[in-house]
Scaffold this motif. Sequence first.
Motif, PDB file in Angstrom:
ATOM      1  N   ARG A   1       0.832  -1.204   0.000  1.00  0.00           N
ATOM      2  CA  ARG A   1       0.000   0.000   0.000  1.00  0.00           C
ATOM      3  C   ARG A   1       0.867   1.255   0.000  1.00  0.00           C
ATOM      4  NH1 ARG A   1      -5.127  -1.036   2.352  1.00  0.00           N
ATOM      5  NH2 ARG A   1      -5.723  -3.178   1.851  1.00  0.00           N
ATOM      6  N   HIS A   2       0.365   2.330  -0.619  1.00  0.00           N
ATOM      7  CA  HIS A   2       0.982   3.665  -0.554  1.00  0.00           C
ATOM      8  C   HIS A   2       2.450   3.678  -1.000  1.00  0.00           C
ATOM      9  CE1 HIS A   2      -2.705   4.413   1.577  1.00  0.00           C
ATOM     10  NE2 HIS A   2      -2.335   3.693   2.629  1.00  0.00           N
ATOM     11  N   GLY A   3       2.778   2.849  -1.953  1.00  0.00           N
ATOM     12  CA  GLY A   3       4.142   2.843  -2.485  1.00  0.00           C
ATOM     13  C   GLY A   3       4.953   1.638  -2.096  1.00  0.00           C
ATOM     14  N   GLY A   4       4.575   0.934  -1.047  1.00  0.00           N
ATOM     15  CA  GLY A   4       5.268  -0.286  -0.656  1.00  0.00           C
ATOM     16  C   GLY A   4       6.651  -0.061  -0.064  1.00  0.00           C
ATOM     17  N   LYS A   5       7.405  -1.156   0.045  1.00  0.00           N
ATOM     18  CA  LYS A   5       8.745  -1.089   0.627  1.00  0.00           C
ATOM     19  C   LYS A   5       9.653  -0.176  -0.177  1.00  0.00           C
ATOM     20  CE  LYS A   5       8.757  -5.691   2.774  1.00  0.00           C
ATOM     21  NZ  LYS A   5       9.449  -6.987   2.851  1.00  0.00           N
ATOM     22  N   GLY A   6      10.489   0.574   0.548  1.00  0.00           N
ATOM     23  CA  GLY A   6      11.449   1.448  -0.100  1.00  0.00           C
ATOM     24  C   GLY A   6      10.908   2.824  -0.440  1.00  0.00           C
ATOM     25  N   SER A   7       9.614   3.052  -0.289  1.00  0.00           N
ATOM     26  CA  SER A   7       9.023   4.345  -0.615  1.00  0.00           C
ATOM     27  C   SER A   7       9.190   5.315   0.556  1.00  0.00           C
ATOM     28  CB  SER A   7       7.542   4.180  -0.939  1.00  0.00           C
ATOM     29  OG  SER A   7       6.836   3.730   0.205  1.00  0.00           O
ATOM     30  N   ASP A   8       8.901   6.594   0.295  1.00  0.00           N
ATOM     31  CA  ASP A   8       8.936   7.586   1.374  1.00  0.00           C
ATOM     32  C   ASP A   8       7.896   7.268   2.438  1.00  0.00           C
ATOM     33  OD1 ASP A   8      10.969   8.930   0.122  1.00  0.00           O
ATOM     34  OD2 ASP A   8       9.666  10.420  -0.836  1.00  0.00           O
ATOM     35  N   ALA A   9       6.742   6.760   1.987  1.00  0.00           N
ATOM     36  CA  ALA A   9       5.700   6.391   2.948  1.00  0.00           C
ATOM     37  C   ALA A   9       6.178   5.264   3.855  1.00  0.00           C
ATOM     38  CB  ALA A   9       4.437   5.975   2.199  1.00  0.00           C
ATOM     39  N   HIS A  10       6.940   4.340   3.291  1.00  0.00           N
ATOM     40  CA  HIS A  10       7.480   3.247   4.101  1.00  0.00           C
ATOM     41  C   HIS A  10       8.439   3.784   5.155  1.00  0.00           C
ATOM     42  CE1 HIS A  10      10.147  -0.530   4.513  1.00  0.00           C
ATOM     43  NE2 HIS A  10       9.079  -0.662   5.280  1.00  0.00           N
ATOM     44  N   ALA A  11       9.320   4.682   4.750  1.00  0.00           N
ATOM     45  CA  ALA A  11      10.262   5.279   5.705  1.00  0.00           C
ATOM     46  C   ALA A  11       9.516   6.013   6.817  1.00  0.00           C
ATOM     47  CB  ALA A  11      11.202   6.238   4.981  1.00  0.00           C
ATOM     48  N   ALA A  12       8.417   6.670   6.461  1.00  0.00           N
ATOM     49  CA  ALA A  12       7.628   7.398   7.459  1.00  0.00           C
ATOM     50  C   ALA A  12       6.996   6.443   8.474  1.00  0.00           C
ATOM     51  CB  ALA A  12       6.547   8.227   6.769  1.00  0.00           C
ATOM     52  N   THR A  13       6.473   5.312   8.000  1.00  0.00           N
ATOM     53  CA  THR A  13       5.859   4.356   8.929  1.00  0.00           C
ATOM     54  C   THR A  13       6.907   3.652   9.779  1.00  0.00           C
ATOM     55  OG1 THR A  13       5.828   2.629   7.213  1.00  0.00           O
ATOM     56  CG2 THR A  13       3.824   3.946   7.508  1.00  0.00           C
ATOM     57  N   VAL A  14       8.115   3.505   9.256  1.00  0.00           N
ATOM     58  CA  VAL A  14       9.201   2.938  10.066  1.00  0.00           C
ATOM     59  C   VAL A  14       9.513   3.869  11.231  1.00  0.00           C
ATOM     60  CG1 VAL A  14      11.650   2.335  10.099  1.00  0.00           C
ATOM     61  CG2 VAL A  14      10.222   1.568   8.216  1.00  0.00           C
ATOM     62  N   ILE A  15       9.529   5.178  10.960  1.00  0.00           N
ATOM     63  CA  ILE A  15       9.757   6.147  12.035  1.00  0.00           C
ATOM     64  C   ILE A  15       8.640   6.021  13.084  1.00  0.00           C
ATOM     65  CG2 ILE A  15       9.905   8.588  12.630  1.00  0.00           C
ATOM     66  CD1 ILE A  15      12.321   7.539  11.097  1.00  0.00           C
ATOM     67  N   GLY A  16       7.396   5.949  12.608  1.00  0.00           N
ATOM     68  CA  GLY A  16       6.289   5.779  13.545  1.00  0.00           C
ATOM     69  C   GLY A  16       6.427   4.512  14.372  1.00  0.00           C
ATOM     70  N   ASP A  17       6.844   3.429  13.727  1.00  0.00           N
ATOM     71  CA  ASP A  17       7.009   2.158  14.427  1.00  0.00           C
ATOM     72  C   ASP A  17       8.108   2.239  15.486  1.00  0.00           C
ATOM     73  OD1 ASP A  17       6.714  -0.592  15.015  1.00  0.00           O
ATOM     74  OD2 ASP A  17       8.329  -1.093  13.635  1.00  0.00           O
ATOM     75  N   THR A  18       9.196   2.951  15.176  1.00  0.00           N
ATOM     76  CA  THR A  18      10.279   3.077  16.158  1.00  0.00           C
ATOM     77  C   THR A  18       9.853   3.918  17.358  1.00  0.00           C
ATOM     78  OG1 THR A  18      11.207   4.965  14.939  1.00  0.00           O
ATOM     79  CG2 THR A  18      12.114   2.795  14.448  1.00  0.00           C
ATOM     80  N   VAL A  19       8.992   4.905  17.129  1.00  0.00           N
ATOM     81  CA  VAL A  19       8.439   5.657  18.258  1.00  0.00           C
ATOM     82  C   VAL A  19       7.541   4.746  19.093  1.00  0.00           C
ATOM     83  CG1 VAL A  19       6.937   7.575  18.943  1.00  0.00           C
ATOM     84  CG2 VAL A  19       8.549   7.874  17.058  1.00  0.00           C
ATOM     85  N   GLY A  20       6.751   3.924  18.415  1.00  0.00           N
ATOM     86  CA  GLY A  20       5.807   3.060  19.110  1.00  0.00           C
ATOM     87  C   GLY A  20       6.434   1.873  19.817  1.00  0.00           C
ATOM     88  N   ASP A  21       7.649   1.479  19.403  1.00  0.00           N
ATOM     89  CA  ASP A  21       8.265   0.296  20.004  1.00  0.00           C
ATOM     90  C   ASP A  21       8.408   0.396  21.525  1.00  0.00           C
ATOM     91  OD1 ASP A  21       8.439  -1.451  17.888  1.00  0.00           O
ATOM     92  OD2 ASP A  21      10.381  -0.694  17.202  1.00  0.00           O
ATOM     93  N   PRO A  22       9.054   1.447  22.071  1.00  0.00           N
ATOM     94  CA  PRO A  22       9.130   1.528  23.534  1.00  0.00           C
ATOM     95  C   PRO A  22       7.782   1.822  24.183  1.00  0.00           C
ATOM     96  CG  PRO A  22      10.077   3.500  22.533  1.00  0.00           C
ATOM     97  CD  PRO A  22       9.820   2.528  21.416  1.00  0.00           C
TER      98      PRO A  22
END
Length: 801
Positions: A691-712
């Motif tokens: 969805r939204h560009g898939g792996k490697g897209s800017d959207a993917h990088a943005a959700t990775v940032i969100g996930d790293t905030v959510g991890d702790p």
Amino acid sequence: MAGHVHPYLSEHSPSLAAAILTDANRIIVIVVAVVALAALFVAQLLVRQVLAAGQGTDSMKRIAAAVQEGANAYLARQLRTLGIFAVVVFFLLLLLPADNWSQRAGRSLFFLVGALFSAATGYIGMRLAVRSNVRVAAAAREATPAPGEPEKDLAVVSRRAMKIAFRTGGVVGMFTVGLGLLGASCVVLVYTGDAPKVLEGFGLGAALIAMFMRVGGGIFTKAADVGADLVGKVEQGIPEDDPRNAATIADNVGDNVGDCAGMAADLFESYAVTLVAALILGTAAFGDSGLAFPLMVPAVGVITAMIGIFTVAPRRTDRSGMSAINRAFSISAVISLALVAAASFLYLPSSYADLAGVTDPAILAHGGDPRVLALVAVAVGIVLAALIQQLTGYFTETGRRPVRDIGKSALTGPATVVLTGIAIGLESAVYTALLIGLAVYGAFLLGGASITLALFAVALAGTGLLTTVGVIVAMDTFGPVSDNAQGIAEMSGDVTGAGAQVLTDLDAVGNTTKAITKGIAIATAVLAASALFGSYRDAIATAVADVGAGAGELTLSLNISQPNNLVGLILGAAVVFLFSGLAINAVSRSAGSVVYEVRRQFRERPGIMDYSEQPEYGRVVDICTKDALRELATPGLLAVLTPIAVGFSLGVGALGAFLAGAIGTGALMAVFLANSGGAWDNAKKLVEDGRHGGKGSDAHAATVIGDTVGDPFKDTAGPAINPLLKVMNLVALLIAPAVVRFSYGSDASAGVRTLVAVLALVVIVGAVYVSKRRSVAVGDEDGGGGAGDGSEKSPDPAVAS
């Protein structure tokens, strides 16, 4: 008596009479203990089923062995550290007041038993999980046949992989309910009327160890996870579990020491402490029957948990694997309710006047049917668990609107991803808190004019939740096992195509099940803490009667309009914020050290990217191990010492308000952190699915940032609030008699109270100060180090052992 018991305490305290374990009740408790042993036997059968599955290729086995080595090394070091702490608390408990020496000795002894059972539950969960994950990956690999082999039925492959993962969780579930029920039954059989006091030690041991394992494991797993994602996915553009990333082994180790060992211990202590509250209040509300009936309800849950675990099997018509889990949960809950109804009407009398050992006039005049009260209260707990499951699933499942909204927000960058996730987490906390509040109030109303019955009904609602714990624990362990299986598959490169998709789907379901279990765990914390208020008042009333305090003493009142109590309320809420901040900051510091180490390896070993050089996985494992163990002390001291500081400085009334503030804030904070983190994680999965560009897209990088905030959020701070609330409640319950004694008794001494309060405050401030002074070693040309004073070098490359 020199004075009068404070009016609030005399009117609203449970009866102080001790219950007697009759011959008939003794037989029932023995049967409950046999059911507990049967749960342990079923766990052994499930272990054999799981270990009978294939382990896949040699590459998969090597990776799994590395994860096993790291997890075993970390947990062994952690348990050695906690063992010293447990011995110290054992002797401190001997110094606290009790009615007789038998109570003191039993309380200290069963503190160690509770601590041992909690640690054992976590260790067993981790040990099987690190052996099961490779088997789940191997089962999924069958979906991609080798050239010349016939195509496999994808539904059959998915069902087999899911069954292995869920039955691994079933083992942990059976050990949780088996050991919890066995420990409580043994206390009741040995100590009978003194059992409630001895159970305080059992619950404290379970809660303390669980909190340490939850915090330490959470710091380890999320430091590795955040570091791996930020350098691997964002900076290097490689997959999540790419073997070229030096943090991948540590990440997979962390899943086991945090999500498996930590959460298993957490749910065990929830089980134990809820039983403690129910048994303490049961003796006051139901007399002799109060020592047996609260054990019968979770014993029913053991039986229905077995049914639920064995009925998890996905169907072709299911929307996802979550549908199969929901179905098993519902079957287990319905059967539990039916069996509890049978137990209530067969065991309890139809009138409160027929309950042996009950002397409270308010209870005898109730006029209702104790069988109906028991059944409805338990039903409230079961329905609460079901509603929280559905509500949490709505906010965290990949197919629901909240997660889809976060995925869409990724198109505009990481800032909107973070904002949307926070908004969803805040909103979900309100609805969950309302559900818990309605459940507590609904159970409370069942007591009518008797506060004792009302509190016991709240405790029975907690035992209703316990009937689902076996399945809940299985759901929780299912998550990290699926996550690890996907990691092993990706690192080995031996599971591709349809097999890789099977594991991705299981991992997404696992993110949801983990969020659900965190929501239900905090519900048990609130129900148990609410019920323990009755025990807290009981302890105060007993101590006041012993020392003859006057009715006008302001520090005895729980009236919130008093300034000292309002200050206690604010302090209780503040502790939750400070605890959460310390946990998240600890992850941030340790993750920073991991980032610098992984960057250093990519910079100094360029052959890593073309697979000509091997990353030094052991360095990252060692960083996470050292940092996690270093950060354990401050949260633990905060949980144990803040009730002591408040109680000895402001009085038992302010201490009660302190607990109320912590419970209210903790419930909201824990759900907010867990649900926002789970939603961010699944939003990332959504984008990675194309969805939204898939792996490697800017959207993917943005959700990775969100996930790293959510991890702790979801795996460190959020779940650790649950045992925090239980620890503070039990510490308050244990010290209340000492606070009253040194305030009003013949031993009254303002100097002693001031000294204890100041010492506790100094230790708290010192621990927080030391924690705040730690910083992340900057990433200079020589490489980063562990979280320390900034001067540490990279640790030895060997995996901690």
